[in-house]
Design a protein around this motif. Sequence first.
Motif, PDB file in Angstrom:
ATOM      1  N   THR A 616     -32.195  46.108 -19.067  1.00  0.00           N
ATOM      2  CA  THR A 616     -31.704  45.922 -17.686  1.00  0.00           C
ATOM      3  C   THR A 616     -31.482  44.437 -17.388  1.00  0.00           C
ATOM      4  O   THR A 616     -30.554  44.080 -16.659  1.00  0.00           O
ATOM      5  N   LYS A 617     -32.318  43.581 -17.934  1.00  0.00           N
ATOM      6  CA  LYS A 617     -32.147  42.140 -17.710  1.00  0.00           C
ATOM      7  C   LYS A 617     -30.860  41.658 -18.364  1.00  0.00           C
ATOM      8  O   LYS A 617     -30.080  40.901 -17.768  1.00  0.00           O
ATOM      9  N   ARG A 618     -30.612  42.136 -19.598  1.00  0.00           N
ATOM     10  CA  ARG A 618     -29.401  41.742 -20.308  1.00  0.00           C
ATOM     11  C   ARG A 618     -28.159  42.245 -19.577  1.00  0.00           C
ATOM     12  O   ARG A 618     -27.141  41.553 -19.483  1.00  0.00           O
ATOM     13  N   GLU A 619     -28.225  43.460 -19.080  1.00  0.00           N
ATOM     14  CA  GLU A 619     -27.078  44.072 -18.412  1.00  0.00           C
ATOM     15  C   GLU A 619     -26.958  43.637 -16.941  1.00  0.00           C
ATOM     16  O   GLU A 619     -25.963  43.928 -16.284  1.00  0.00           O
ATOM     17  N   ARG A 620     -28.009  42.992 -16.428  1.00  0.00           N
ATOM     18  CA  ARG A 620     -28.089  42.622 -15.015  1.00  0.00           C
ATOM     19  C   ARG A 620     -27.914  43.868 -14.138  1.00  0.00           C
ATOM     20  O   ARG A 620     -27.136  43.886 -13.188  1.00  0.00           O
ATOM     21  N   SER A 621     -28.657  44.909 -14.533  1.00  0.00           N
ATOM     22  CA  SER A 621     -28.573  46.173 -13.799  1.00  0.00           C
ATOM     23  C   SER A 621     -29.980  46.656 -13.454  1.00  0.00           C
ATOM     24  O   SER A 621     -30.967  46.203 -14.041  1.00  0.00           O
TER      25      SER A 621
END
Length: 823
Positions: A616-621
């Motif tokens: 989620t951090k990588r995807e900013r989601s």
Amino acid sequence: MEEDEEEVLGFLDKVLEDEDVFESDLELDSPLTPAVMTPLHKSFKGDTEKGLEMKKLVLSGFLASEEIYINQLDALLLPMKPLRAAATTSKPVLTTEQIDTVFYKIQDIFEIHKEFYDALHPHIQQWDDKVTVGHLFQKLASQLGVYKAFVDNYKVAVETAEKCKQANSQFQTISENLKVKGPKDSKDCPTTSTMESLLYKPIDRVTRSTLVLHDLLKHTPKDHPDFPLLQDALRISQNFLSSINEEIDPRRTAVTTPKGEARQLVKDGFLVEVSEGTRKLRHVFLFTDLLLCAKMKKTAVGRHQQYECKWYIPLADLTFQTLDDSDTCPHVQTLPEHEIEEMKIKISVIKNEIQKEKAVKGQSRAVDRLRKKMNEQESCLLLHSPTIPFRIHNKHGKSYLFLLSSDYERSEWRESIQKLQKKDLQACVLSSVELQVLTSSCFKLRTVHNIPVTSNKDDEESPGLYGFLHVIVHSAKGFKESANLYCTLEVDSFGYFVSKAKTRVFRDTTEPQWNEEFEIELEGSQCLRILCYEKCYDKSKLNKDDNEIVDKIMGKGQVQLDPQTVQSKNWHMDVIEMNGIKVEFSMKFTSRDLSLKRTPSKKQSGVFGVKINVVTKRERSKVPYIVRQCIEEVEKRGIDEVGIYRISGVATDIQALKAAFDTNTKDILVMLSDMDINAIAGTLKLYFRELPEPLLTDRLYPAFMEGIALSDPAAKENCMMHLLRSLPDPNLTTFLTLLEHLKRVAEKEPINKMSLHNLATVFGPTLLRPSETESSKSNITLASDIWSHDVMAQVQVLLYYLQHPPISFSELKRNTLYFSTDV
């Protein structure tokens, strides 16, 4: 007449049950001939004259049946001489060796009975109270050694005759058209019989002779010269029958009709009948000319078990209702899905308790008590789990409805009946006496002895496999015409079969190439079945009320799941042959303890096997992209799909989607729109299963287990909400998103058959099962232990949240903490 009939029934009961009369446990295979049954077997104690008159009547009836028997043997011998003559020519029909095998001892048996008949006949003609016949029966009994030789050769004789029929059309014509003469004084025309049925006559004759001996003794005074001779003949006959009881397979599967024809038992088994809206377990017997539905009678301790006939239908009158003709399906008792699952879990728990008890104390009263509890649970499960309707109809009367657990089983029964109906069948009407005899013989004839539950199995029998079976359905050959074809896979579980997977439909082909892999969960399974169907696209034939499958079964077959074969690490390739069709498949097995491991990914660039907060951090989601896309696609076109999330998707499709999400392929949306919906559902499940730690975290797992066990509703509510608040934000948001999605799926339960409990069973272990480091701390070693104890609680945790009113992330975070225990 009613009193007379009761006398006859009483006599038959005596024959069937009285251990004093039948010390060697004589098996009754056939009703008495009409001639023998004509006299009413009343007791004439003290009335010698009437007793001897009754004896004459019994002898007269037996003599008449003996004449029929001699004519049958004569018909069997008639082609033997020309066959022997042809054997020495350049075009033999049968070889000399084959003739000797097929007609072995028939000539000797014929001569024995011709001599007996010729000697008995004048005694009956010149009957008085001084006539003696005991010496004739004693001599007949002393020649039973010839029958022993015939019996020992019988199976080979029948097999040889069958092979010769297939190899030589001339012999086939001869063997299917043997002419049997009628009695001398009758005007009856010769009847046509088959060699197979005539070869069976000598086996049946010994049983009939023994019954008559018993009857003759009943009406012979003890001081009559015949009495000791008849007694000796009966002793010899009973000992002979006792010695061959277990040797003759066909004798155990046949009775004789009053017309002297062999009534073979073709198939029997336990089925669930719907009677007056209630499920009843029945034992159903399919004979060559009728279908008989029976239930086991309650008997006193020590008495032989017996069947009670509920109804029978002559096969000539039996039809299968078409969908258009069938009435509305009657209301049937059904248990909620969660109760079925709870029964399975209870059975698994009891199994483990039995194993632990036996390990400590061996066989004990506690083990017996546990076995009784397990039998009750399994019997209940067996009664309530079948849902597939199997309707049969008597064209002169009412319809009957059975519920089966498998389309394979329904197809077997239907095909067996239809195969018999291709013969020229006459509608048979059984008298109450004949029905009594036939029903009583069912106990000895049956091939399925026990209800199919674990508690009826020996301890040495395989407990079956627990874990995951990987199956690749490659291809099929042997279809004569192009069709739209697909396969389904079934495995046994808790005594019945369950459909687990389905290939895609391969259109308009004679050689489908599916090459689809499935992962099937096994719960003590021992057998894999594959069914091949032709897809029907005619919607007008679909009857949703009846849940009737209208696709045509092209073939079916099964393979035993041998632990030694499937538990190797390599794929095992096999072929199932079915009605000329060959389906090629491969399989391998992963035990449950291995399949339960969560293995972190070595590549942190993907999404599978990577911590959710990293993704989620990588995807900013807030919720991983894979979760959002799979949920969206399922809600778009899979929410009406029967068994969504329960039916396995094709493993190769799932792996393709996994690779696409891991590499962030630009074509993911196109792939999703083209992919089978079960593969997308399977990809979502695989994502949660491969998380390095469960979505509800290893740290909170013990607290979830404790919280769900609380009995006070307020305390449980406080605890379960506090645990959600304690989850990391990505985990909580993802969990709540999935929760709302599963609730929407369950709203369509009438269509997709997926209840909240079904969904909790599928997703509970996936979301809660601890990672390897946590689960290794557990002392549980048995795979079935893991399944029964932990899974029960994991399912209950998810079910609690699914049944809870909507839970909002913001409200959860805003609420004051009431729960004070450290987590």
